[in-house]
Design an enzyme around this catalytic site. Structure first.
Site, mmCIF file in Angstrom:
data_model
loop_
_atom_site.group_PDB
_atom_site.id
_atom_site.type_symbol
_atom_site.label_atom_id
_atom_site.label_comp_id
_atom_site.label_asym_id
_atom_site.label_seq_id
_atom_site.Cartn_x
_atom_site.Cartn_y
_atom_site.Cartn_z
ATOM 1 N N LYS A 1 106.764 57.651 111.240
ATOM 2 C CA LYS A 1 106.153 58.194 112.456
ATOM 3 C C LYS A 1 105.800 59.678 112.320
ATOM 4 O O LYS A 1 104.911 60.169 112.993
ATOM 5 C CB LYS A 1 107.081 58.009 113.661
ATOM 6 N N SER B 1 109.603 50.808 107.053
ATOM 7 C CA SER B 1 109.000 51.806 107.944
ATOM 8 C C SER B 1 109.984 52.848 108.476
ATOM 9 O O SER B 1 109.578 53.946 108.842
ATOM 10 C CB SER B 1 108.335 51.077 109.105
HETATM 11 C C1 LIG Z 1 106.950 52.599 115.345
HETATM 12 C C2 LIG Z 1 107.568 51.811 114.282
HETATM 13 C C3 LIG Z 1 106.952 50.657 113.764
HETATM 14 C C4 LIG Z 1 105.662 50.096 114.304
HETATM 15 O O1 LIG Z 1 104.586 50.994 114.177
HETATM 16 P P1 LIG Z 1 103.277 50.812 115.067
HETATM 17 O O2 LIG Z 1 102.399 51.916 114.633
HETATM 18 O O3 LIG Z 1 103.710 50.935 116.506
HETATM 19 O O4 LIG Z 1 102.749 49.452 114.774
HETATM 20 C C5 LIG Z 1 107.577 49.998 112.714
HETATM 21 N N1 LIG Z 1 108.743 50.428 112.222
HETATM 22 C C6 LIG Z 1 109.367 51.525 112.676
HETATM 23 C C7 LIG Z 1 110.640 51.930 112.061
HETATM 24 C C8 LIG Z 1 108.795 52.263 113.726
HETATM 25 O O5 LIG Z 1 109.421 53.357 114.180
#
Ligand SMILES: *Cc1c(COP(=O)(O)O)cnc(C)c1O
Length: 320
Positions: A51, A301
């Site tokens: 993010k 992510s």
């Molecule tokens: C926000 C987030 C997502 C999803 O991202 P989007 O851009 O909302 O699709 C996935 N994994 C983590 C850890 C996140 O913080």
């Protein structure tokens, strides 16, 4: 629409601000899936998630355009990222969180020098508050996914991955509001169009799946998945058309499969990821990704997991 050039510009802006995250491999994961798996490790990114890429790109642009304060409406990874980049740039950040926000998350925002304002319990209450606070103070409200600068920033994950694993055949990406996958699609489909990009979504938060099926943005009512980063109730107005245009597939995973993947990643690969990332791993480990002998990247992510909740994510603890 955001394009490859926007992502390249974001990559320049982010130099020195974000980490180039490592790509990890695991022989066991390769063996289990029958593919070569590359783990793009954004759980090792500053603030613990990708993010920061989008937030930093958006906040840098906003400051150039005269913003002197930023606001966000998120107690999670986006809120932490906005607080972090604002402090780096020397401007204040106000993060609007729900009245029942988890104390660990609020503490993380404060540790990044964000000011915390409590408001209501739903995003329908928090977002207008964050927009209003920005409007009153020459500020910029940073949305979590549906903004060109956010999408371009998240897309740098894709560009970086193509550099690190040029032989990649497919990329599996967890999807919430769609900023991450829209950015990756924008970069990858322009730079290396033969690479497949596949979304992974919890069955319990299947708004993107339904929207693609219905060919229009479709909102869902509850999103009770343990993958708290993916609990958005509908895809974004800017992100969804990018998915419609380019996405190669979407895999739905059950809560039990997310937990299995979480435990596998912790025990076998020694990576502490959060359930939202385990959704991408689950798409592969469950066998639902119907590919063999390919080079598959999974986007891990984020890694911000509440340690007090971890037991809930571990299906096979020894019983005594
Ligand atoms: C926000 C987030 C997502 C999803 O991202 P989007 O851009 O909302 O699709 C996935 N994994 C983590 C850890 C996140 O913080």
């Amino acid at each position: 629409m955001v394009n490859l050039n926007d992502v390249k510009k974001a990559q320049q802006e982010l130099k020195g601000i974000i980490h180039q995250t490592p790509v990890l491999t695991s022989a066991l994961l390769d063996e289990k899936s029958g593919n070569r798996i590359y783990l793009k490790s954004e759980h090792l990114q500053k603030t613990g998630s990708f993010k920061l890429r989008g937030a930093a790109n958006a906040v840098i642009q906003a400051v150039k355009e005269g913003a002197r304060l930023v606001t966000a409406a998120s107690s999670g990874n986006h809120g932490q990222a906005v607080a972090y980049i604002a402090a780096e740039l020397g401007i204040p950040a106000i993060i609007v969180v729900p009245e029942d926000a988890n104390r660990a998350k609020v503490a993380a925002i404060k540790a990044y020098k964000g000011e915390v304002v409590y408001c209501g319990t739903t995003s329908a209450e928090r977002i207008p508050k964050a927009v209003q606070l920005a409007g009153e103070n020459n500020g910029f409200y940073v949305p979590p996914y549906d903004h060109p600068h956010i999408i371009a920033g998240q897309g740098t994950v894709g560009l970086e991955l193509l550099d690190q694993v040029p032989e990649v055949d497919a990329i599996v990406v967890p999807v919430g509001g769609g900023g991450l996958i829209a950015g990756i699609l924008t970069a990858v489909k322009a730079a290396q169009p033969n690479v497949k990009v596949i979304a992974a979504e919890p069955e319990f938060a299947n708004d993107t799946y339904l929207s693609l099926k219905n060919n229009r943005i479709t909102a869902i009512q509850g999103t009770a998945t343990i993958a708290d980063g993916l609990r958005t109730s509908q895809p974004g107005d800017l992100t969804f058309p990018i998915l419609q245009k380019h996405l190669d597939g979407i895999i739905l995973v059950a809560e039990e499969e997310i937990k299995e993947a979480f435990q596998f990643m912790a025990e076998r690969t020694k990576q502490l990821i959060e359930p939202s990332s385990a959704v991408a791993a689950a798409a592969i480990l469950s066998g639902k990704l119907e590919m063999a002998d390919k080079n598959i990247a999974a986007i891990l992510s984020g890694g911000n997991v509440d340690l007090r909740q971890m037991e809930l994510f571990l299906p096979h603890l020894p019983k005594d």
